[in-house]
Design a protein around this motif. Sequence first.
Motif, mmCIF file in Angstrom:
data_model
loop_
_atom_site.group_PDB
_atom_site.id
_atom_site.type_symbol
_atom_site.label_atom_id
_atom_site.label_comp_id
_atom_site.label_asym_id
_atom_site.label_seq_id
_atom_site.Cartn_x
_atom_site.Cartn_y
_atom_site.Cartn_z
ATOM 1 N N PRO A 173 34.851 30.887 60.613
ATOM 2 C CA PRO A 173 33.415 30.878 60.922
ATOM 3 C C PRO A 173 33.140 30.685 62.406
ATOM 4 N N PHE A 174 34.116 30.202 63.150
ATOM 5 C CA PHE A 174 33.957 30.006 64.588
ATOM 6 C C PHE A 174 34.850 30.994 65.328
ATOM 7 N N GLY A 175 34.355 31.500 66.436
ATOM 8 C CA GLY A 175 35.011 32.579 67.144
ATOM 9 C C GLY A 175 36.060 32.135 68.140
ATOM 10 N N LEU A 176 36.640 33.121 68.822
ATOM 11 C CA LEU A 176 37.653 32.880 69.839
ATOM 12 C C LEU A 176 37.083 32.016 70.957
ATOM 13 N N HIS A 177 37.906 31.140 71.480
ATOM 14 C CA HIS A 177 37.569 30.220 72.574
ATOM 15 C C HIS A 177 36.536 29.176 72.153
ATOM 16 N N HIS A 178 36.381 28.966 70.852
ATOM 17 C CA HIS A 178 35.469 27.938 70.345
ATOM 18 C C HIS A 178 36.264 26.698 69.959
ATOM 19 N N ALA A 179 35.686 25.528 70.228
ATOM 20 C CA ALA A 179 36.380 24.263 69.966
ATOM 21 C C ALA A 179 36.621 24.012 68.479
ATOM 22 N N LYS A 180 35.947 24.773 67.608
ATOM 23 C CA LYS A 180 36.128 24.606 66.162
ATOM 24 C C LYS A 180 36.813 25.809 65.506
ATOM 25 N N LEU A 181 37.422 26.670 66.304
ATOM 26 C CA LEU A 181 38.156 27.806 65.736
ATOM 27 C C LEU A 181 39.194 27.297 64.733
ATOM 28 N N ASN A 182 39.157 27.849 63.514
ATOM 29 C CA ASN A 182 40.094 27.426 62.470
ATOM 30 C C ASN A 182 40.513 28.645 61.649
ATOM 31 N N PRO A 183 41.442 29.448 62.188
ATOM 32 C CA PRO A 183 41.869 30.672 61.492
ATOM 33 C C PRO A 183 42.621 30.370 60.205
ATOM 34 N N SER A 184 42.484 31.254 59.237
ATOM 35 C CA SER A 184 43.204 31.106 57.967
ATOM 36 C C SER A 184 44.695 31.340 58.191
ATOM 37 N N GLU A 185 45.484 30.392 57.741
ATOM 38 C CA GLU A 185 46.939 30.514 57.886
ATOM 39 C C GLU A 185 47.533 31.554 56.939
ATOM 40 N N ASP A 186 46.745 32.018 55.967
ATOM 41 C CA ASP A 186 47.222 33.084 55.076
ATOM 42 C C ASP A 186 47.519 34.366 55.847
ATOM 43 N N ALA A 187 46.892 34.502 57.016
ATOM 44 C CA ALA A 187 47.079 35.711 57.813
ATOM 45 C C ALA A 187 48.488 35.804 58.402
ATOM 46 N N ILE A 188 49.189 34.673 58.489
ATOM 47 C CA ILE A 188 50.527 34.673 59.087
ATOM 48 C C ILE A 188 51.472 35.555 58.279
ATOM 49 N N ASN A 189 51.540 35.329 56.981
ATOM 50 C CA ASN A 189 52.435 36.140 56.141
ATOM 51 C C ASN A 189 52.010 37.596 56.103
ATOM 52 N N VAL A 190 50.699 37.836 56.127
ATOM 53 C CA VAL A 190 50.208 39.218 56.149
ATOM 54 C C VAL A 190 50.781 39.950 57.357
ATOM 55 N N ALA A 191 50.677 39.310 58.526
ATOM 56 C CA ALA A 191 51.146 39.945 59.757
ATOM 57 C C ALA A 191 52.664 40.085 59.797
ATOM 58 N N VAL A 192 53.369 39.052 59.349
ATOM 59 C CA VAL A 192 54.839 39.122 59.333
ATOM 60 C C VAL A 192 55.295 40.279 58.442
ATOM 61 N N ASN A 193 54.706 40.403 57.267
ATOM 62 C CA ASN A 193 55.094 41.473 56.345
ATOM 63 C C ASN A 193 54.790 42.857 56.922
ATOM 64 N N ILE A 194 53.617 42.994 57.544
ATOM 65 C CA ILE A 194 53.240 44.287 58.123
ATOM 66 C C ILE A 194 54.199 44.685 59.238
ATOM 67 N N MET A 195 54.447 43.752 60.153
ATOM 68 C CA MET A 195 55.248 44.102 61.322
ATOM 69 C C MET A 195 56.730 44.270 60.996
ATOM 70 N N THR A 196 57.261 43.474 60.078
ATOM 71 C CA THR A 196 58.664 43.694 59.696
ATOM 72 C C THR A 196 58.820 45.043 59.006
ATOM 73 N N SER A 197 57.850 45.403 58.195
ATOM 74 C CA SER A 197 57.908 46.687 57.493
ATOM 75 C C SER A 197 57.787 47.852 58.468
ATOM 76 N N TYR A 198 56.815 47.777 59.373
ATOM 77 C CA TYR A 198 56.597 48.897 60.298
ATOM 78 C C TYR A 198 57.738 49.020 61.307
ATOM 79 N N ILE A 199 58.202 47.899 61.844
ATOM 80 C CA ILE A 199 59.305 47.951 62.815
ATOM 81 C C ILE A 199 60.583 48.458 62.147
ATOM 82 N N THR A 200 60.817 48.100 60.877
ATOM 83 C CA THR A 200 61.955 48.650 60.127
ATOM 84 C C THR A 200 61.829 50.168 60.030
ATOM 85 N N HIS A 201 60.624 50.624 59.737
ATOM 86 C CA HIS A 201 60.347 52.067 59.657
ATOM 87 C C HIS A 201 60.651 52.761 60.984
ATOM 88 N N LYS A 202 60.155 52.177 62.096
ATOM 89 C CA LYS A 202 60.357 52.804 63.427
ATOM 90 C C LYS A 202 61.809 52.649 63.884
#
Length: 374
Positions: free
Chosen positions: A341-370
């Motif tokens: 709910p709070f944006g970049l450079h905000h003192a209350k920025l609290n990103p969802s940690e669920d995004a970590i696995n999403v990104a790891v899976n995407i990048m390992t898959s794509y880099i394996t492909h390339k």
Amino acid sequence: MNTYVKIRRDLHQIPELGFQEFKTQDYLLSYIQSLPQERIEIKKWKTGLFVKVYGMSPKKTIGYRTDIDGLPIEEQTGLPFSSTHNNQMHACGHDLHMSIALGVLTHFVHNEIHDDLLFIFQPAEEGPGGAEPMLKSEIMQQWKPDMIFALHIAPEYPVGTIALKDGLLFANTSELFIDLKGKGGHAAYPHQTNDMVIAACTLVNQFQTIVSRNVNPLDSAVITIGKITGGTVQNIIAEKARLEGTIRTLSPESMKKVKHRIKSIVKGIETGFECEAVIDYGSMYHQVYNDEHLTNDFINYLKQESTVQVIECREAMTGEDFGYMLDEIPGFMFWLGVDSPFGLHHAKLNPSEDAINVAVNIMTSYITHKGNEE
């Protein structure tokens, strides 16, 4: 708890400013050295790291870059793993960026592909800028990748969303500092002084005409003065004033024009207020320009192979010194949805940690492909 969530929380507690990332570098190094070392080589660069993962039969090198510094912001999230460093916070998501990079690195340490990989842990993205000198370093010249990828968290998108476009993604940016010096004096005798508070306010108002009258209406530019300081006490007319701000444009040509107009207007203030002025542009970042072929290859791959939602977004006025790397190496940067709910450079920025696995899976898959392409 997921390993990379724990890493993110550990790193979140030790944010450090540009080229001061000593604890961060030690933490990253300790983790990377705990991995099997047979196929990796680590080289320090200032407070950053280069980590090469050797492939089975390399024809090219694929680069992956993460930034590692924090911001001078006092955290207000109330999280149990809040920053332990006063007035410093990972308010731009670099803690997530690092944990994702470590997740991708770990995968390829244990899962060989044909091509070599280069992981770049870059300091000072928030300032004064680490990408350009890192790019020019001897290590990078020796290990320079043939293509390079990076991501940035996006609080406005839900987890499971990737947003990007080919071509221009992030703006050209420049810091702006102006120091004014006139003649101070007693508040009761303004006619005997040259008031730098009035000069500073006049300057701010005149800057607004640059965007409205000197930049092509079909182009875009932003001039923001975020801080003004001047004077000492309420009954003394200010002898000095300082303005601090930022310039953002969607083309290098507009950046040159904006700076030319700033110089002209400041010169006019010097004459009109009989004062002295010094302009300093501080850190300047090159635009992030995504390679058309690789970006569209990534988009098509995600649409066919992944469950994430892909959005082809518009360019933004944000700045990122990864643009310097993309200016020399084909590649792309994309937005990773983290649903805060709070944006970049905000003192209350609290990103969802669920995004970590999403990104790891995407990048390992794509880099394996390339990395296994014939």
